[in-house]
Scaffold this motif. Structure first.
Motif, mmCIF file in Angstrom:
data_model
loop_
_atom_site.group_PDB
_atom_site.id
_atom_site.type_symbol
_atom_site.label_atom_id
_atom_site.label_comp_id
_atom_site.label_asym_id
_atom_site.label_seq_id
_atom_site.Cartn_x
_atom_site.Cartn_y
_atom_site.Cartn_z
ATOM 1 N N SER A 77 31.301 42.880 36.978
ATOM 2 C CA SER A 77 30.682 42.108 38.054
ATOM 3 C C SER A 77 31.744 42.371 38.920
ATOM 4 O O SER A 77 32.865 42.733 39.121
ATOM 5 C CB SER A 77 30.636 40.636 37.518
ATOM 6 O OG SER A 77 32.099 40.253 37.207
ATOM 7 N N GLY A 78 31.050 42.201 40.522
ATOM 8 C CA GLY A 78 31.902 42.431 41.530
ATOM 9 C C GLY A 78 31.497 43.966 42.316
ATOM 10 O O GLY A 78 30.521 44.561 42.092
ATOM 11 N N GLU A 79 32.462 44.168 43.355
ATOM 12 C CA GLU A 79 32.271 45.572 44.004
ATOM 13 C C GLU A 79 33.176 46.542 43.471
ATOM 14 O O GLU A 79 34.221 46.719 43.085
ATOM 15 C CB GLU A 79 32.696 45.226 45.176
ATOM 16 C CG GLU A 79 32.123 44.268 46.109
ATOM 17 C CD GLU A 79 32.626 44.141 47.561
ATOM 18 O OE1 GLU A 79 33.611 44.755 47.823
ATOM 19 O OE2 GLU A 79 32.109 43.218 48.166
ATOM 20 N N LEU A 80 32.450 47.811 42.850
ATOM 21 C CA LEU A 80 33.020 48.808 42.204
ATOM 22 C C LEU A 80 33.308 49.931 43.130
ATOM 23 O O LEU A 80 32.248 50.547 43.670
ATOM 24 C CB LEU A 80 32.062 49.523 41.085
ATOM 25 C CG LEU A 80 32.561 50.478 40.078
ATOM 26 C CD1 LEU A 80 33.919 50.365 39.686
ATOM 27 C CD2 LEU A 80 31.435 50.917 38.930
ATOM 28 N N ASP A 81 34.511 49.966 43.638
ATOM 29 C CA ASP A 81 35.018 50.858 44.608
ATOM 30 C C ASP A 81 36.151 51.601 44.327
ATOM 31 O O ASP A 81 36.625 51.402 43.072
ATOM 32 C CB ASP A 81 35.015 50.197 45.948
ATOM 33 C CG ASP A 81 35.924 48.925 45.997
ATOM 34 O OD1 ASP A 81 36.827 48.961 45.286
ATOM 35 O OD2 ASP A 81 36.130 48.594 46.987
ATOM 36 N N LEU A 82 36.816 52.406 45.212
ATOM 37 C CA LEU A 82 38.065 53.103 44.742
ATOM 38 C C LEU A 82 38.955 52.255 44.498
ATOM 39 O O LEU A 82 40.107 52.616 43.383
ATOM 40 C CB LEU A 82 38.786 53.731 46.150
ATOM 41 C CG LEU A 82 39.774 54.555 46.126
ATOM 42 C CD1 LEU A 82 39.651 55.733 45.342
ATOM 43 C CD2 LEU A 82 40.338 55.270 47.514
ATOM 44 N N ASP A 83 39.497 51.112 44.747
ATOM 45 C CA ASP A 83 40.571 50.174 44.400
ATOM 46 C C ASP A 83 40.231 49.769 43.050
ATOM 47 O O ASP A 83 41.346 49.356 42.531
ATOM 48 C CB ASP A 83 40.568 48.992 45.319
ATOM 49 C CG ASP A 83 41.075 49.291 46.598
ATOM 50 O OD1 ASP A 83 41.982 50.361 46.810
ATOM 51 O OD2 ASP A 83 40.828 48.877 47.677
ATOM 52 N N VAL A 84 39.192 49.519 42.477
ATOM 53 C CA VAL A 84 39.061 48.940 41.160
ATOM 54 C C VAL A 84 38.425 49.764 40.127
ATOM 55 O O VAL A 84 38.385 49.252 39.055
ATOM 56 C CB VAL A 84 38.268 47.685 41.441
ATOM 57 C CG1 VAL A 84 38.791 46.462 42.305
ATOM 58 C CG2 VAL A 84 36.724 47.959 41.726
ATOM 59 N N ALA A 85 38.087 51.078 40.758
ATOM 60 C CA ALA A 85 37.469 51.839 39.605
ATOM 61 C C ALA A 85 38.412 52.185 38.425
ATOM 62 O O ALA A 85 38.156 52.215 37.202
ATOM 63 C CB ALA A 85 37.185 53.213 40.220
ATOM 64 N N PRO A 86 39.749 52.072 38.707
ATOM 65 C CA PRO A 86 40.766 52.255 37.386
ATOM 66 C C PRO A 86 40.408 51.207 36.334
ATOM 67 O O PRO A 86 40.956 51.520 35.222
ATOM 68 C CB PRO A 86 42.221 52.241 38.118
ATOM 69 C CG PRO A 86 41.991 52.616 39.498
ATOM 70 C CD PRO A 86 40.763 52.274 39.565
ATOM 71 N N LEU A 87 40.352 49.998 36.715
ATOM 72 C CA LEU A 87 39.927 48.923 35.516
ATOM 73 C C LEU A 87 38.769 49.434 34.715
ATOM 74 O O LEU A 87 38.807 49.315 33.635
ATOM 75 C CB LEU A 87 39.489 47.486 36.473
ATOM 76 C CG LEU A 87 40.571 47.013 37.302
ATOM 77 C CD1 LEU A 87 39.883 45.680 38.085
ATOM 78 C CD2 LEU A 87 41.688 46.682 36.526
ATOM 79 N N LEU A 88 37.767 49.917 35.603
ATOM 80 C CA LEU A 88 36.461 50.359 34.528
ATOM 81 C C LEU A 88 37.003 51.573 33.717
ATOM 82 O O LEU A 88 36.633 51.565 32.586
ATOM 83 C CB LEU A 88 35.337 50.514 35.372
ATOM 84 C CG LEU A 88 33.994 51.046 34.631
ATOM 85 C CD1 LEU A 88 33.742 49.908 33.757
ATOM 86 C CD2 LEU A 88 32.882 51.077 35.717
ATOM 87 N N ARG A 89 37.682 52.448 34.186
ATOM 88 C CA ARG A 89 38.014 53.747 33.552
ATOM 89 C C ARG A 89 38.779 53.316 32.349
ATOM 90 O O ARG A 89 38.800 53.692 31.174
ATOM 91 C CB ARG A 89 38.780 54.363 34.442
ATOM 92 C CG ARG A 89 38.208 55.390 35.359
ATOM 93 C CD ARG A 89 39.174 56.507 35.985
ATOM 94 N NE ARG A 89 38.327 57.073 37.111
ATOM 95 C CZ ARG A 89 38.784 56.751 38.297
ATOM 96 N NH1 ARG A 89 39.654 56.146 38.554
ATOM 97 N NH2 ARG A 89 38.191 57.320 39.197
ATOM 98 N N THR A 90 39.810 52.223 32.356
ATOM 99 C CA THR A 90 40.484 51.748 31.307
ATOM 100 C C THR A 90 39.910 51.214 30.358
ATOM 101 O O THR A 90 39.824 51.360 29.063
ATOM 102 C CB THR A 90 41.814 50.805 31.922
ATOM 103 O OG1 THR A 90 42.355 51.545 32.751
ATOM 104 C CG2 THR A 90 42.522 50.300 30.921
#
Length: 170
Positions: A77-90
């Motif tokens: 949920s939220g905005e999936l961009d450059l700043d938060v992509a590492p969260l999803l990768r992890t």
């Protein structure tokens, strides 16, 4: 001290880091990559931080992991961009580490996705193929569906319009 050059003089011009009177000219420390001109000295200001500069990213993205009878479900949920992509990768890395037969990525709550988010999805697809995991994108939001269609990745990444096969256990 470097003297100012008179228009008819053959003397060299003052150094670029000095003004007409020889005083040091303050320069913007942020470079010239972004933004408009600074009216005082013709320099440009950056609206983004310089590489290596510490700053607080706008963390408007969350990944929640659920177990289901068919395998893990990652709800985004939220905005999936450059700043938060590492969260999803992890989160994807941890899910793939368990070697599930099925992995569902619920994208219903994603309000924005840029090319970095698309890169994460494509790399997850490649990792799923490498490990033999069936990866499904469930309930992609309108913004996610749009970027998948524009790039043609909707033909490669498997999507489901519901979560019926991946209901949380318990």
């Amino acid at each position: 001290m470097v003297r100012p050059r008179h228009p008819t003089s053959r003397q060299p011009a003052a150094r670029a880091d000095r003004d007409r009177l020889g005083a040091p000219v303050p320069r913007a420390r942020t470079g010239r990559a972004y933004g408009g001109p600074d009216q005082s000295h013709g320099e440009t200001q950056r609206s983004r931080p310089i590489a290596g500069t510490e700053y607080e990213p706008d963390l408007t993205f969350a990944v929640t992991a659920h177990d289901s009878p068919t395998g893990p479900v990652l709800e985004c949920s939220g905005e999936l961009d450059l700043d938060v992509a590492p969260l999803l990768r992890t989160a994807l890395g941890e899910a793939f580490a368990t070697r599930p037969a099925h992995l569902v990525l619920d994208l219903n709550g994603v309000t924005f996705m840029d090319s970095t988010g698309l890169d994460v999805l494509i790399r997850a697809h490649l990792e799923a193929a490498r490990t033999g995991t069936a990866l499904r994108l469930a309930r992609p939001s309108q913004s996610v569906t749009r970027i998948l269609k524009l790039t043609g990745t909707d033909q490669v990444l498997l999507t489901d319009l519901d979560l019926s096969a991946a209901r949380p256990a318990g």
